[in-house]
Design an enzyme around this catalytic site. Structure first.
Site, PDB file in Angstrom:
ATOM      1  CD  GLU A 472      -8.679  13.345  18.769  1.00 10.04           C
ATOM      2  OE1 GLU A 472      -8.740  12.308  18.108  1.00 10.04           O
ATOM      3  OE2 GLU A 472      -7.740  13.615  19.536  1.00 10.04           O
ATOM      4  CD  GLU A 755      -5.716   8.855  23.649  1.00 11.24           C
ATOM      5  OE1 GLU A 755      -5.761   8.890  22.406  1.00 11.24           O
ATOM      6  OE2 GLU A 755      -5.515   9.877  24.355  1.00 11.24           O
TER       7      GLU A 755
END
Length: 907
Positions: A472, A755
């Site tokens: 990502e 996260e």
């Protein structure tokens, strides 16, 4: 003495290779005398010879206290020219400083027509343009005697490194960085005078795929910006006799491939040292068996000089220990989840193939875990040349990792001491100046602060990525806007965000919508492929698109940067107008896809979307961006817009009340975030505000002092609690160690921010592999509150850039017994340091020259405050003092102060 400590041009000491045609100068003052401020300044600028006897620009004495961003308004600048400058000031005590040390800036190309070089790439008859190996491009050239100076201007469609006569040029990594290449493409400037020689010289460039044509997201495709790597280079050599010679890329250059067989951000790098071409950048290298190059049809008019801090190796780390896992793997434990690369220095037989695989975490059994990397392999393979000591680190790849699995190393060499000496971690990120420090009496909170700093370092690698390890690594706009205020405490992020915001503006759609990620590869992919990924066809969302307003406004507040605010103003306006055009009511946003309170814990099972109504979030942010736009209009003197957006804001707030407040003045949605946003964005006031704050506090207390918030609510939770009289609750939230909390991850051994609150669950299992980064900075936004409320270091936002400072430490029933924060502000170092021993409170403060500070001592009485061990008095820096509802308020000028008093709460 009155001294000028530091002078800068566009945030940098000795700015090199700029295309800014009206640079701005700033300086920091120092004085041993309290209450010092600037009364006047004088700037002199001269040309390349540095002789100030006949300056090209002399302001004379200017009566002004301005010491930030003073525009150069002298004669028009010339390209490729060094300008020297110096500054002197006068203060309020009648003192005149000496001249500052001479500094300089140097221009690059001020117009793109000065590029005479051509983009080149290997000719396809010799090298497949889509081949994995890194391309080598080179040529020999001859120079006369008497080289005076030399500048190299270079960039690539891909990532590149330049070598002259066998040595690398500069320390930059992954140049030219990642921009919205179709609109803006950076080039770099290097001083290569010392690397050139009379006679034969050789120049070579390595170019890999990088962001330009490599894998740059979870979307399985390449070539987002183009399908050919290319190089553009122009070397200017000045001789002592005043003549000039130019060496440029053209079709006479030669090309080949070399030892780097594969180099990608996600896959890693494969290097075969046996394929090295010794001496390929020397002036006597024989390249007759190399292949031709060809001209590449790429634009010149998109080129801009380097804007951001370059990416560099900023620290080296030795492995803390060597681990043998239950499954038999040999691992390096770096002791820190880091971003960068591993360098190996070894002496092994030819053909030995060593493989390094990188991971962030071990599973609950202590085995190497790569599930959360998704398709990213993060693998480096090195085949030894043999015959002596060789050293290697990946050239065009970076990884996010704490643990490194080693395979293929000769068994007889695998003793732990030797492995620790062979392998070194090199930390890579944009080379930002550290500016802030925070510390308190709680060791886990100090570890949290360290994790926040490391999270920023790992993810501020040319763009503000969401994560640095999996497939990502994108510039998600929502993450950036919630963290930017914390970021600006920890590091100097002025150039970093200036560059990124220009890409945001470039990638903003014609209707004003702002993409989820900048540079925008997701919407770009959709346009070119017809396929969809997150969200709907707009590829925008509240809180994400609001980076267009929040980020430039925050940079204005933190650095006093009016120019960037003006530059981004139309982008900010377009974003607000985009929202305004949605639906059939200009005061309401109730259409389209929204991320809402992303990853909030009050989400339904297996959902990423929190329980807070998505359009409540959208309309709260609509109000925030409109407020920022209105305030920006006021700063920039846009009087008509000021009136328009003030009226629009009132309508949005009224509609928010109608849609999201009950008749008795409560928030209709019973979530923490639904209460946080109206408080943070000033959507409620008076008794309604008190009620909403009370209800938020109750939601936290009833949840046993645990949060349930996601990306949108978390950054502001403690801020609004402290702002509205519930600081004790905020501190209990901070100090909570059980899941979910900030310290939960710390107790689980985290060295960066996660996260997910439960990235590692209490039983040792993991959150879903689909999206579980252990280096994701968004929740680190709590750092803003640590600096501003726990340490008490803040600003008066009516006077940008910390020109007027607010010092207001917040105490909390003794849970914390001391806290201290410092910030290298645009005016100099600010420090606050408080401690509490029994009933005695000590508050130390340092205020930089040319600023004023408001200091609030909580729970103090005017009569029992001592300063410097004596009764305070007006004068000697103290301008005023009076008792207020919360304690004692002092207004002071620059200098160091030490206040002591008894806490009235204990009395």
């Amino acid at each position: 003495m009155l001294l000028i400590k530091k002078v800068t041009c566009e945030y940098r000491t000795n700015l090199f290779g700029t295309d800014i045609q009206t640079p701005r100068l700033s300086w920091v003052l120092d004085s041993e005398k309290r209450g010092t401020y600037q009364r006047a300044y004088q700037i002199q600028v001269t040309g390349p010879d540095g002789n100030f006897e006949f300056p090209i620009w002399d302001t004379g004495r200017i009566e002004s206290d301005q010491s930030l961003h003073v525009d150069y308004i002298g004669p028009k600048l010339e390209s490729r020219t060094r300008y020297h400058y110096r500054i002197k000031v006068w203060d309020n005590c009648g003192r005149e400083s000496g001249w500052s040390e001479t500094s300089w800036w140097e221009t690059a190309f001020l117009t793109t027509i000065e590029w005479k070089a051509s983009w080149i790439t290997p000719d396809s008859t010799g090298i497949d343009p889509h081949a994995n190996p890194v391309f080598l491009l080179r040529r020999n050239f001859h120079l006369k005697k008497g080289i005076h100076s030399a500048r190299l201007y270079a960039t690539a469609a891909g990532v590149y490194e330049v070598y002259l006569n066998g040595s690398k040029v500069g320390e930059d990594l992954l140049a030219p960085g990642w921009t919205s290449y179709l609109h803006r493409h950076q080039y770099q400037t290097y001083d290569v005078t010392s690397q050139l020689q009379n006679g034969a010289n050789g120049i070579g460039v390595m170019v890999g795929d990088g962001w330009y044509k490599g894998e740059v997201s979870f979307i399985p495709r390449r070539n987002f910006y183009g399908d050919r790597r290319g190089v553009l280079l122009q070397l200017h050599v000045q001789y002592d006799d005043g003549t000039e010679e130019v060496v440029s890329t053209d079709s006479t250059w030669k090309s080949h491939t070399g030892p780097i067989l594969l180099s990608e951000f996600f896959a890693g790098e494969t290097y075969d040292a046996r394929l090295e071409k010794d001496g390929w950048t020397s002036g006597d290298y024989e390249d007759s068996n190399w292949y031709r190059t060809t001209i590449l049809n790429l634009p010149i008019n998109t080129l801009v000089a380097q804007e951001n801090w370059p990416t560099k190796v900023t620290e080296t780390i030795r492995p803390k220990k060597i681990i043998q896992t239950p499954t038999g793997d040999t691992l390096l434990d770096m002791g820190q989840n880091m971003v960068g690369r591993i360098r190996m220095t070894l002496n092994v037989p030819t053909g030995i193939c060593i493989t390094l695989q990188h991971a962030e975490i071990l599973d609950k059994d202590g085995n190497f875990y790569t599930g959360n990397l998704r398709s990213a392999k993060q693998m480096v393979t090195y085949t030894a040349k043999g015959g002596g000591v060789e050293t290697y680190a990946p050239y065009f790849s970076f990884q996010g990792f704490r643990y490194v699995k080693i395979e293929g190393f000769p068994e007889q060499e695998q003793n732990h001491k030797l492995l620790k000496e062979i392998f070194t971690g090199e930390v890579m990120h944009s080379d930002m100046e550290p500016t802030g420090k925070f510390e308190c009496s709680h060791p886990l909170v100090n570890k949290l602060q360290s994790n926040i700093m490391w999270g920023q370092r790992g993810n501020f690698l040319d763009v503000p990525t969401d994560c640095p390890q999996r497939d990502e690594r994108l510039g998600w706009t929502g993450d950036a806007q919630v963290f930017i205020r914390t970021a600006a405490f920890n590091y100097h992020v002025g150039p970093f965000f200036t560059k990124w915001l220009r890409d945001l503006k470039a990638d903003q759609k014609s209707d004003g919508s702002v993409p989820y990620v900048v540079p925008d590869v997701l919407a770009n992919f959709v346009r070119r492929s017809g396929k969809k990924t997150w969200g709907d066809e707009t590829y925008t969302s509240s809180a994400w698109g609001d980076a267009a307003s929040v980020c430039p406004w925050t940079l204005y507040l933190c650095y006093g940067d009016n120019r960037l605010l003006a530059e981004q103003y139309e982008s900010m306006k377009a974003w607000v107008e985009y929202i305004r055009s949605q639906g059939d009511n200009e005061f309401v946003w109730n259409t389209g896809f929204q991320f809402g309170d992303w990853l909030a814990l009050d989400a339904e099972e297996d959902s990423y979307y929190g329980a807070t109504p998505e359009y409540l979030v959208a309309n709260a942010y609509y109000a925030l961006s409109t407020r920022i736009l209105r305030d920006s209009a006021q700063v920039l003197g846009e009087e008509n817009d000021l009136h328009i957006y003030n009226k629009l804001l009132k309508g949005i707030v009224t509609s928010f009340h109608e849609n999201y407040l009950t008749s008795d003045g409560r928030i209709a949605a019973n979530t923490q975030t639904a209460h946080i946003l109206p408080l943070m964005f000033d959507l409620v006031e008076g008794e309604v505000r008190k009620q909403v704050a009370h209800d938020l506090n109750e939601l936290v207390v009833q949840n046993d002092y645990h949060l349930t918030t996601g990306f949108v609510g978390t950054p502001y939770l403690c801020l609004v609690l402290s702002q509205n009289g519930y600081h004790n609750t905020a501190v209990k939230l901070l100090l909570q160690e059980s899941y979910p909390s900030w310290l939960y991850s710390v107790t689980k051994g985290a060295t960066t921010i996660w996260e997910h609150w439960d990235g590692i669950k209490p039983d040792g299992t993991f959150w879903s592999d689909a999206m579980n980064s252990f280096n994701h900075y968004a929740y680190g936004a709590i750092g803003d509150w640590l600096y501003r409320y726990v340490a008490g270091l803040d600003m008066d936002e009516q006077v940008a850039g910390y020109k007027r400072i607010r010092i207001q430490p917040h105490f909390s029933n003794g849970e914390l017994t001391y806290a201290k924060g410092s910030l290298i502000s645009p005016y100099g170092r600010i420090e606050t340091n408080w401690s509490m021993q029994e009933e005695q409170i000590l508050v130390k403060v340092q205020i930089p020259v040319n600023t004023t500070a408001d200091i609030l001592l909580p729970n103090a009485l005017l009569g029992n405050v001592l300063e410097g061990g004596q009764r305070w008095s007006i004068g000697e820096g103290i301008k005023s003092a009076n008792e207020v509802e919360d304690g004692v308020h002092f207004t002071v000028g620059s200098g160091s102060y030490c206040f002591t008093y008894s806490d009235t709460v204990f009395n």
